[in-house]
Write an enzyme that holds these catalytic residues in place. Structure first.
Site: not given
Lengths: 163, 78
Positions: B15-17
């Site tokens: 997932s981000c980041p």
């Protein structure tokens, strides 16, 4: 292409809950990935994020947090139940479960990344004094400073954010 | 669409980041002109990779999308 004036990201992290700890670390590491410089000033409860071994133990408070999704969809739990013993642990367990399912990096991983990327991590000296915390209790790579230390960084072509 | 590439980075599931952070590290390790193939399943990676290349000046040669998996070809320009 528009002129990008901000070359720095200056963040104040003032809260020590799990949900409040993510945005500063995500944004600071991403800023460095985008060729900016970044600093985070950890003040008051934000200091909890950079205490040794503490990042992955931060909790979510269900109290005064009506935005927290209900444990059982469609079944409304009165927010006041958040004050019952154990409810903070329940809320934290739920949040950690969601984070793990979405494969979100742990806070300790983001902290390591921040150090690797040379994000300037500044612990507030005044908070250390008020809370009786010693610098040795903080993770390695943190510097200690005051408002002027943060503002000197933030005063040069910086975006500043508070969490 | 496919390009020759010099290094492959699989960010599937992240997932981000993390995809952007790992992309940054991988591109840093390349020589100018070399190409990184990056694979991600984060739905935000398409706008984020576009934003990242726009800001850093590296070149997004192209991307493809197939059943929730994004493949990016990024050329190091500096």
């Amino acid at each position: 292409m528009s002129e990008n004036r901000a070359k720095r990201l200056a963040i104040i992290a003032g809260h020590g809950t799990l949900d409040a700890a993510y945005p500063p670390l995500i944004l600071a590491t991403s800023a460095v990935a985008m060729d900016m410089e970044a600093a985070i000033f950890f003040t008051f409860y934000g200091l909890e994020i950079i205490k040794k071994g503490n990042a992955d133990k931060l909790q979510v408070s269900p109290i005064a947090n009506p935005a927290m999704p209900q444990p059982v969809p469609g079944v409304s739990v009165p927010n006041i139940l958040g004050m019952l013993p154990g409810m903070t642990a329940v809320a934290t367990g739920m949040m950690n479960g969601w984070m793990k399912k979405a494969n979100v990096a742990k806070l300790s991983e983001l902290l390591e990344m921040a150090l690797e990327f040379d994000v300037k991590l500044i612990a507030c000296q005044m908070t250390l004094d008020v809370m009786g915390v010693k610098k040795e209790e903080l993770i390695d790579g943190v510097e200690v400073g005051g408002a002027a230390t943060f503002l000197e960084f933030a005063s040069q072509e910086a975006l500043a954010l508070t969490f | 669409m496919s390009f020759n590439f010099d290094q492959e980075l699989d960010c599937s599931g992240l997932s981000c980041p993390m995809p952007i952070l790992k992309t940054k590290k991988a591109v840093d390790s390349l020589e100018i002109g070399q190409v990184l193939k990056m694979i991600a399943t984060d739905a935000g990676s398409l706008p984020d990779v576009n934003a990242w290349t726009a800001k850093t000046g590296h070149e997004l040669l192209g991307h493809e999308e197939a059943s929730g998996t994004f493949t990016f070809y990024i050329k190091k320009t500096k």
